[in-house]
Scaffold this motif. Structure first.
Motif, PDB file in Angstrom:
ATOM      1  N   VAL A   1       0.845  -1.128  -0.125  1.00  0.00           N
ATOM      2  CA  VAL A   1      -0.048  -0.103   0.073  1.00  0.00           C
ATOM      3  C   VAL A   1       1.030   1.146   0.069  1.00  0.00           C
ATOM      4  CG1 VAL A   1      -1.772   1.250   1.341  1.00  0.00           C
ATOM      5  CG2 VAL A   1      -1.692  -1.200   1.251  1.00  0.00           C
ATOM      6  N   SER A   2       1.958   1.069   0.533  1.00  0.00           N
ATOM      7  CA  SER A   2       2.799   2.476   0.962  1.00  0.00           C
ATOM      8  C   SER A   2       3.572   2.526  -0.388  1.00  0.00           C
ATOM      9  CB  SER A   2       4.130   2.258   1.755  1.00  0.00           C
ATOM     10  OG  SER A   2       5.086   3.052   1.875  1.00  0.00           O
ATOM     11  N   ASP A   3       3.978   1.553  -1.164  1.00  0.00           N
ATOM     12  CA  ASP A   3       4.634   1.692  -2.605  1.00  0.00           C
ATOM     13  C   ASP A   3       3.431   2.107  -3.663  1.00  0.00           C
ATOM     14  OD1 ASP A   3       6.806   0.825  -1.479  1.00  0.00           O
ATOM     15  OD2 ASP A   3       6.830  -1.293  -2.123  1.00  0.00           O
ATOM     16  N   SER A   4       2.371   1.868  -3.520  1.00  0.00           N
ATOM     17  CA  SER A   4       1.282   1.980  -4.635  1.00  0.00           C
ATOM     18  C   SER A   4       0.797   3.415  -4.389  1.00  0.00           C
ATOM     19  CB  SER A   4       0.122   0.908  -4.558  1.00  0.00           C
ATOM     20  OG  SER A   4      -0.502   1.061  -3.266  1.00  0.00           O
ATOM     21  N   LEU A   5       0.645   4.077  -3.075  1.00  0.00           N
ATOM     22  CA  LEU A   5       0.161   5.136  -2.845  1.00  0.00           C
ATOM     23  C   LEU A   5       1.360   6.425  -2.890  1.00  0.00           C
ATOM     24  CD1 LEU A   5      -2.684   4.500  -0.429  1.00  0.00           C
ATOM     25  CD2 LEU A   5      -2.822   4.786  -2.725  1.00  0.00           C
ATOM     26  N   ASN A   6       2.511   5.979  -2.864  1.00  0.00           N
ATOM     27  CA  ASN A   6       3.571   6.713  -2.675  1.00  0.00           C
ATOM     28  C   ASN A   6       3.765   7.457  -1.421  1.00  0.00           C
ATOM     29  OD1 ASN A   6       6.233   7.454  -3.516  1.00  0.00           O
ATOM     30  ND2 ASN A   6       5.603   8.985  -4.868  1.00  0.00           N
ATOM     31  N   MET A   7       3.379   6.894  -0.456  1.00  0.00           N
ATOM     32  CA  MET A   7       3.397   7.593   0.947  1.00  0.00           C
ATOM     33  C   MET A   7       3.884   6.662   2.161  1.00  0.00           C
ATOM     34  SD  MET A   7      -0.539   8.354   1.752  1.00  0.00           S
ATOM     35  CE  MET A   7      -0.461   8.799   3.229  1.00  0.00           C
ATOM     36  N   GLU A   8       4.398   7.268   3.054  1.00  0.00           N
ATOM     37  CA  GLU A   8       4.710   6.409   4.251  1.00  0.00           C
ATOM     38  C   GLU A   8       3.341   5.833   5.026  1.00  0.00           C
ATOM     39  OE1 GLU A   8       7.802   6.467   7.910  1.00  0.00           O
ATOM     40  OE2 GLU A   8       7.512   7.939   6.783  1.00  0.00           O
ATOM     41  N   MET A   9       3.043   4.447   5.237  1.00  0.00           N
ATOM     42  CA  MET A   9       1.918   4.234   5.806  1.00  0.00           C
ATOM     43  C   MET A   9       2.497   3.503   7.290  1.00  0.00           C
ATOM     44  SD  MET A   9      -0.346   4.354   3.689  1.00  0.00           S
ATOM     45  CE  MET A   9      -1.522   3.306   4.489  1.00  0.00           C
ATOM     46  N   PRO A  10       1.469   3.666   7.976  1.00  0.00           N
ATOM     47  CA  PRO A  10       1.701   2.938   9.525  1.00  0.00           C
ATOM     48  C   PRO A  10       2.287   1.493   9.521  1.00  0.00           C
ATOM     49  CG  PRO A  10      -0.587   3.671   9.389  1.00  0.00           C
ATOM     50  CD  PRO A  10       0.038   3.945   8.137  1.00  0.00           C
ATOM     51  N   LYS A  11       3.320   1.401  10.366  1.00  0.00           N
ATOM     52  CA  LYS A  11       3.677  -0.220  10.523  1.00  0.00           C
ATOM     53  C   LYS A  11       2.871  -0.845  11.581  1.00  0.00           C
ATOM     54  CE  LYS A  11       8.094   0.869   8.962  1.00  0.00           C
ATOM     55  NZ  LYS A  11       8.003   2.297   8.448  1.00  0.00           N
ATOM     56  N   ALA A  12       2.353  -1.985  11.541  1.00  0.00           N
ATOM     57  CA  ALA A  12       1.767  -2.753  12.562  1.00  0.00           C
ATOM     58  C   ALA A  12       2.211  -4.238  12.689  1.00  0.00           C
ATOM     59  CB  ALA A  12       0.314  -2.857  12.207  1.00  0.00           C
ATOM     60  N   GLY A  13       2.333  -4.754  13.888  1.00  0.00           N
ATOM     61  CA  GLY A  13       2.782  -6.222  14.122  1.00  0.00           C
ATOM     62  C   GLY A  13       1.724  -6.437  15.245  1.00  0.00           C
ATOM     63  N   LEU A  14       1.403  -7.494  15.213  1.00  0.00           N
ATOM     64  CA  LEU A  14       0.290  -7.930  16.165  1.00  0.00           C
ATOM     65  C   LEU A  14       0.824  -9.440  16.955  1.00  0.00           C
ATOM     66  CD1 LEU A  14      -2.976  -7.597  14.346  1.00  0.00           C
ATOM     67  CD2 LEU A  14      -1.981  -5.973  16.185  1.00  0.00           C
ATOM     68  N   GLU A  15       0.437  -9.852  18.066  1.00  0.00           N
ATOM     69  CA  GLU A  15       0.892 -11.041  18.763  1.00  0.00           C
ATOM     70  C   GLU A  15      -0.493 -11.715  18.945  1.00  0.00           C
ATOM     71  OE1 GLU A  15       3.925 -10.726  21.679  1.00  0.00           O
ATOM     72  OE2 GLU A  15       4.810  -8.963  20.558  1.00  0.00           O
ATOM     73  N   VAL A  16      -0.663 -12.934  18.404  1.00  0.00           N
ATOM     74  CA  VAL A  16      -2.098 -13.709  18.819  1.00  0.00           C
ATOM     75  C   VAL A  16      -1.621 -14.707  19.853  1.00  0.00           C
ATOM     76  CG1 VAL A  16      -3.919 -15.013  17.659  1.00  0.00           C
ATOM     77  CG2 VAL A  16      -2.836 -13.298  16.450  1.00  0.00           C
ATOM     78  N   PRO A  17      -2.432 -14.659  21.001  1.00  0.00           N
ATOM     79  CA  PRO A  17      -2.054 -15.572  21.950  1.00  0.00           C
ATOM     80  C   PRO A  17      -2.443 -17.125  21.715  1.00  0.00           C
ATOM     81  CG  PRO A  17      -4.163 -14.596  22.524  1.00  0.00           C
ATOM     82  CD  PRO A  17      -3.652 -14.123  21.183  1.00  0.00           C
ATOM     83  N   LEU A  18      -1.690 -17.954  22.247  1.00  0.00           N
ATOM     84  CA  LEU A  18      -1.905 -19.472  22.149  1.00  0.00           C
ATOM     85  C   LEU A  18      -2.444 -19.863  23.473  1.00  0.00           C
ATOM     86  CD1 LEU A  18       1.149 -20.746  20.128  1.00  0.00           C
ATOM     87  CD2 LEU A  18      -1.091 -20.189  19.232  1.00  0.00           C
ATOM     88  N   LEU A  19      -3.545 -20.253  23.841  1.00  0.00           N
ATOM     89  CA  LEU A  19      -4.060 -20.730  25.011  1.00  0.00           C
ATOM     90  C   LEU A  19      -3.725 -22.377  25.148  1.00  0.00           C
ATOM     91  CD1 LEU A  19      -7.524 -19.005  24.798  1.00  0.00           C
ATOM     92  CD2 LEU A  19      -5.379 -18.205  26.022  1.00  0.00           C
ATOM     93  N   THR A  20      -3.149 -22.582  26.269  1.00  0.00           N
ATOM     94  CA  THR A  20      -2.848 -24.053  26.411  1.00  0.00           C
ATOM     95  C   THR A  20      -3.706 -24.344  27.741  1.00  0.00           C
ATOM     96  OG1 THR A  20      -0.563 -23.559  25.753  1.00  0.00           O
ATOM     97  CG2 THR A  20      -0.965 -25.697  26.871  1.00  0.00           C
ATOM     98  N   PRO A  21      -4.540 -25.472  27.665  1.00  0.00           N
ATOM     99  CA  PRO A  21      -5.227 -25.864  28.911  1.00  0.00           C
ATOM    100  C   PRO A  21      -4.240 -26.797  29.698  1.00  0.00           C
ATOM    101  CG  PRO A  21      -6.090 -26.881  26.986  1.00  0.00           C
ATOM    102  CD  PRO A  21      -5.241 -25.862  26.421  1.00  0.00           C
ATOM    103  N   GLY A  22      -4.511 -26.810  31.071  1.00  0.00           N
ATOM    104  CA  GLY A  22      -3.703 -27.798  31.915  1.00  0.00           C
ATOM    105  C   GLY A  22      -4.650 -28.742  32.280  1.00  0.00           C
ATOM    106  N   ALA A  23      -3.978 -29.550  33.065  1.00  0.00           N
ATOM    107  CA  ALA A  23      -4.702 -30.728  33.889  1.00  0.00           C
ATOM    108  C   ALA A  23      -5.444 -30.281  34.940  1.00  0.00           C
ATOM    109  CB  ALA A  23      -3.845 -31.657  34.051  1.00  0.00           C
ATOM    110  N   PRO A  24      -6.604 -30.394  35.399  1.00  0.00           N
ATOM    111  CA  PRO A  24      -7.432 -30.129  36.362  1.00  0.00           C
ATOM    112  C   PRO A  24      -6.952 -30.610  37.852  1.00  0.00           C
ATOM    113  CG  PRO A  24      -9.024 -31.615  35.015  1.00  0.00           C
ATOM    114  CD  PRO A  24      -7.530 -31.213  34.297  1.00  0.00           C
ATOM    115  N   ASP A  25      -6.979 -29.965  38.736  1.00  0.00           N
ATOM    116  CA  ASP A  25      -6.672 -30.390  39.889  1.00  0.00           C
ATOM    117  C   ASP A  25      -7.738 -31.274  40.563  1.00  0.00           C
ATOM    118  OD1 ASP A  25      -5.082 -31.026  42.254  1.00  0.00           O
ATOM    119  OD2 ASP A  25      -5.649 -28.979  43.188  1.00  0.00           O
ATOM    120  N   GLY A  26      -7.793 -32.552  40.624  1.00  0.00           N
ATOM    121  CA  GLY A  26      -8.875 -33.465  41.000  1.00  0.00           C
ATOM    122  C   GLY A  26      -9.437 -33.367  42.329  1.00  0.00           C
ATOM    123  N   PRO A  27     -10.329 -33.997  42.409  1.00  0.00           N
ATOM    124  CA  PRO A  27     -11.326 -34.035  43.740  1.00  0.00           C
ATOM    125  C   PRO A  27     -10.407 -34.428  44.794  1.00  0.00           C
ATOM    126  CG  PRO A  27     -12.512 -35.091  42.087  1.00  0.00           C
ATOM    127  CD  PRO A  27     -11.204 -34.876  41.444  1.00  0.00           C
TER     128      PRO A  27
END
Length: 170
Positions: free
Chosen positions: A41-67
């Motif tokens: 988009v920056s090259d096609s519009l010939n202007m500086e665009m915002p830079k964005a980087g995201l981090e998507v979480p990985l959820l890990t279920p654990g073992a339940p503490d039994g009765p």
């Protein structure tokens, strides 16, 4: 195949390869970095665009503490145990160009919110029957009492952080 289709396909495959390549080391951290490609988009519009980087979480279920069985109770202490889940809060790194409003040394404004560790426990349930253990004074029959029910509160532990700053573009 048209050159635009070939270029789009190459950009898509490159993005998927970058995400898959980053998923291995990121699995230990709990978040997968996802770059947002805005260079085209920056090259096609010939202007500086915002830079964005995201981090998507990985959820890990654990073992339940039994009765746990406790003397004096007919049902276990935690009838429905809590399920632990670990992961991370989503993170973001956003930088946008800024005209020389604040002076010559300030070319961009940015927000950095790294993924932070997250530990949770689901709600649990504790119940007890309306009967006691067998009573020898009552010919081995249990005594009656009020039933007990309780909800074990959920837990959420994290320490999020963010930084806002201005500076020269990189």
């Amino acid at each position: 195949m048209k050159s635009t289709t070939r270029g789009t396909l190459a950009a898509f495959v490159t993005g998927v390869a970058a995400v898959v390549g980053a998923a291995g080391p990121a699995a230990a951290v709990g978040a997968v970095p996802v770059p947002v490609p805005l260079e085209g988009v920056s090259d096609s519009l010939n202007m500086e665009m915002p830079k964005a980087g995201l981090e998507v979480p990985l959820l890990t279920p654990g073992a339940p503490d039994g009765p746990r069985y406790v003397t004096g109770r007919l049902l276990p202490e935690r009838t429905l145990p809590q399920l632990p889940v670990t992961g991370a809060l989503p993170g973001a790194d956003l930088r946008t160009p800024l005209p020389h409003v604040l002076g010559d040394g300030f070319d961009q404004v940015g927000v950095g919110a790294p993924a932070s560790d997250l530990r949770t426990l689901s709600p649990g349930l504790a119940l007890d029957a309306p009967l006691t253990q067998p009573n020898p004074d009552n010919f081995g029959l249990p005594d009656l009492r009020l039933p007990q029910a309780g909800v074990i509160a959920p837990v959420l532990q994290t320490v999020p952080g963010a930084a806002l700053g201005t500076g020269p573009s990189q």
